[in-house]
Design a protein around this motif. Structure first.
Motif, PDB file in Angstrom:
ATOM      1  N   SER A  87      73.308-119.199 -57.560  1.00 19.96           N
ATOM      2  CA  SER A  87      72.588-118.985 -56.307  1.00 19.96           C
ATOM      3  C   SER A  87      71.142-118.583 -56.586  1.00 19.96           C
ATOM      4  N   MET A  88      70.933-117.700 -57.555  1.00 17.30           N
ATOM      5  CA  MET A  88      69.582-117.286 -57.928  1.00 17.30           C
ATOM      6  C   MET A  88      68.769-118.463 -58.449  1.00 17.30           C
ATOM      7  N   LEU A  89      69.397-119.309 -59.227  1.00 22.21           N
ATOM      8  CA  LEU A  89      68.707-120.472 -59.787  1.00 22.21           C
ATOM      9  C   LEU A  89      68.118-121.335 -58.676  1.00 22.21           C
ATOM     10  N   TRP A  90      68.929-121.689 -57.699  1.00 21.49           N
ATOM     11  CA  TRP A  90      68.452-122.587 -56.641  1.00 21.49           C
ATOM     12  C   TRP A  90      67.482-121.891 -55.691  1.00 21.49           C
ATOM     13  N   LYS A  91      67.785-120.667 -55.306  1.00 16.72           N
ATOM     14  CA  LYS A  91      66.870-119.945 -54.420  1.00 16.72           C
ATOM     15  C   LYS A  91      65.552-119.645 -55.132  1.00 16.72           C
ATOM     16  N   GLY A  92      65.647-119.276 -56.407  1.00 13.78           N
ATOM     17  CA  GLY A  92      64.454-118.970 -57.183  1.00 13.78           C
ATOM     18  C   GLY A  92      63.558-120.174 -57.345  1.00 13.78           C
ATOM     19  N   ILE A  93      64.138-121.328 -57.636  1.00 15.74           N
ATOM     20  CA  ILE A  93      63.330-122.543 -57.784  1.00 15.74           C
ATOM     21  C   ILE A  93      62.577-122.832 -56.490  1.00 15.74           C
ATOM     22  N   MET A  94      63.279-122.757 -55.368  1.00 14.11           N
ATOM     23  CA  MET A  94      62.631-123.063 -54.079  1.00 14.11           C
ATOM     24  C   MET A  94      61.576-122.026 -53.707  1.00 14.11           C
ATOM     25  N   GLY A 136      82.038 -93.153 -49.065  1.00 17.30           N
ATOM     26  CA  GLY A 136      81.067 -92.580 -49.993  1.00 17.30           C
ATOM     27  C   GLY A 136      81.404 -92.844 -51.450  1.00 17.30           C
ATOM     28  N   MET A 137      82.635 -93.270 -51.694  1.00 15.26           N
ATOM     29  CA  MET A 137      83.055 -93.534 -53.076  1.00 15.26           C
ATOM     30  C   MET A 137      83.071 -95.018 -53.413  1.00 15.26           C
ATOM     31  N   ASN A 138      82.899 -95.896 -52.405  1.00 18.06           N
ATOM     32  CA  ASN A 138      82.824 -97.330 -52.697  1.00 18.06           C
ATOM     33  C   ASN A 138      81.689 -97.568 -53.675  1.00 18.06           C
ATOM     34  N   CYS A 139      81.970 -98.286 -54.732  1.00 19.98           N
ATOM     35  CA  CYS A 139      81.016 -98.463 -55.810  1.00 19.98           C
ATOM     36  C   CYS A 139      80.807 -99.955 -56.052  1.00 19.98           C
ATOM     37  N   GLY A 140      79.564-100.405 -55.984  1.00 21.65           N
ATOM     38  CA  GLY A 140      79.300-101.826 -56.116  1.00 21.65           C
ATOM     39  C   GLY A 140      78.270-102.160 -57.184  1.00 21.65           C
ATOM     40  N   VAL A 141      78.411-103.360 -57.733  1.00 20.84           N
ATOM     41  CA  VAL A 141      77.446-103.905 -58.684  1.00 20.84           C
ATOM     42  C   VAL A 141      77.168-105.352 -58.304  1.00 20.84           C
ATOM     43  N   GLY A 142      76.084-105.884 -58.822  1.00 21.06           N
ATOM     44  CA  GLY A 142      75.788-107.296 -58.657  1.00 21.06           C
ATOM     45  C   GLY A 142      74.534-107.580 -57.867  1.00 21.06           C
ATOM     46  N   PHE A 143      74.157-108.832 -57.911  1.00 21.53           N
ATOM     47  CA  PHE A 143      72.895-109.319 -57.357  1.00 21.53           C
ATOM     48  C   PHE A 143      73.071-109.930 -55.966  1.00 21.53           C
ATOM     49  N   SER A 144      74.257-109.843 -55.397  1.00 22.64           N
ATOM     50  CA  SER A 144      74.564-110.517 -54.136  1.00 22.64           C
ATOM     51  C   SER A 144      73.672-110.089 -52.986  1.00 22.64           C
ATOM     52  N   GLY A 145      73.387-108.813 -52.872  1.00 22.84           N
ATOM     53  CA  GLY A 145      72.532-108.334 -51.792  1.00 22.84           C
ATOM     54  C   GLY A 145      71.123-108.903 -51.883  1.00 22.84           C
ATOM     55  N   VAL A 146      70.591-108.963 -53.087  1.00 19.69           N
ATOM     56  CA  VAL A 146      69.258-109.548 -53.298  1.00 19.69           C
ATOM     57  C   VAL A 146      69.301-111.025 -52.925  1.00 19.69           C
ATOM     58  N   LEU A 147      70.362-111.706 -53.301  1.00 18.51           N
ATOM     59  CA  LEU A 147      70.488-113.130 -52.987  1.00 18.51           C
ATOM     60  C   LEU A 147      70.584-113.364 -51.486  1.00 18.51           C
ATOM     61  N   PHE A 148      71.290-112.484 -50.792  1.00 16.49           N
ATOM     62  CA  PHE A 148      71.373-112.604 -49.339  1.00 16.49           C
ATOM     63  C   PHE A 148      69.975-112.446 -48.726  1.00 16.49           C
ATOM     64  N   ALA A 149      69.216-111.455 -49.195  1.00 15.93           N
ATOM     65  CA  ALA A 149      67.850-111.260 -48.698  1.00 15.93           C
ATOM     66  C   ALA A 149      66.974-112.477 -49.014  1.00 15.93           C
ATOM     67  N   LEU A 150      67.139-113.058 -50.202  1.00  9.90           N
ATOM     68  CA  LEU A 150      66.380-114.262 -50.560  1.00  9.90           C
ATOM     69  C   LEU A 150      66.767-115.436 -49.671  1.00  9.90           C
ATOM     70  N   LYS A 151      68.045-115.499 -49.298  1.00 11.33           N
ATOM     71  CA  LYS A 151      68.493-116.577 -48.416  1.00 11.33           C
ATOM     72  C   LYS A 151      67.840-116.453 -47.039  1.00 11.33           C
ATOM     73  N   VAL A 152      67.767-115.240 -46.532  1.00 12.99           N
ATOM     74  CA  VAL A 152      67.091-115.011 -45.247  1.00 12.99           C
ATOM     75  C   VAL A 152      65.622-115.421 -45.357  1.00 12.99           C
ATOM     76  N   LEU A 153      64.977-115.039 -46.455  1.00 12.55           N
ATOM     77  CA  LEU A 153      63.579-115.398 -46.682  1.00 12.55           C
ATOM     78  C   LEU A 153      63.419-116.916 -46.800  1.00 12.55           C
ATOM     79  N   ASN A 154      64.305-117.566 -47.514  1.00 16.00           N
ATOM     80  CA  ASN A 154      64.260-119.018 -47.658  1.00 16.00           C
ATOM     81  C   ASN A 154      64.425-119.700 -46.302  1.00 16.00           C
TER      82      ASN A 154
END
Length: 188
Positions: A87-94, A136-154
């Motif tokens: 997802s980052m590859l395609w959004k990043g290229i565009m 408060g204990m839910n613990c998350g990792v990953g780039f998904s949130g950034v990708l979602f924001a990039l999708k909105v921007l795209n």
């Protein structure tokens, strides 16, 4: 959060294959840097996932703010890395070609931290509204949130497109929000 296996795996091999198909020379510099950073940290995590994942309990109550910087660049397993980086590859290229590298790098840096802040605010709101401290204990990792924001921007920079969500044609302007709800329903 279980410990993932290190090393070369099917998801990582497929990701490397996809990158080679695009060609390194066709990937803008910041996008390539983000891909390399994420792959490097997948192969050589700075700490175990339980020590980099972002949660209200860890970041706010224990004042472990470095998790805001670490969580987006660590992934739970090879398929998590694969889907996020494709997802980052395609959004990043565009987007990087449209916005230019310096501005795109700034956006990635801001989104990487801001998404974590938004995640924690939402978790705190859920704790309060539902009177359930487990949020408060839910613990998350990953780039998904950034990708979602990039999708909105795209979608902002490429208006009028139509996306298919579960086979239904939806204006791209709204598709990312429908996808977000669908993802939450499929994998809460």
């Amino acid at each position: 959060m279980e410990r993932r296996q290190r090393g070369v795996s099917a998801g990582l091999l497929l990701l490397l294959y996809q990158i080679s198909q695009v060609g390194l020379q066709n990937i803008p510099s910041v996008t390539l840097g983000v891909l390399i950073l994420n792959i490097f940290l997948f192969l050589n995590p700075l700490r175990p996932l339980t020590e980099v994942c972002l949660s209200v309990n860890e970041a706010v109550h224990r004042k472990n703010w470095q998790r805001l910087l670490l969580a987006p660049f660590h992934h739970a397993d090879d398929w998590h890395l694969y889907y996020n980086m494709i997802s980052m590859l395609w959004k990043g290229i565009m987007l990087e070609r449209k916005l230019k590298s310096i501005w795109f790098a700034y956006i990635i840096a801001v989104f990487s931290v801001l998404i974590g802040v938004v995640y924690m605010v939402l978790e705190v709101l859920l704790m309060i509204i539902l009177d359930d401290p487990s949020y408060g204990m839910n613990c998350g990792v990953g780039f998904s949130g950034v990708l979602f924001a990039l999708k909105v921007l795209n979608n902002h920079y490429n208006p009028g497109r139509v996306s298919s969500v579960f086979g239904l044609p939806i204006s791209s302007k709204y598709a990312c929000w429908v996808e977000l709800v669908a993802i939450h329903l499929i994998a809460p």
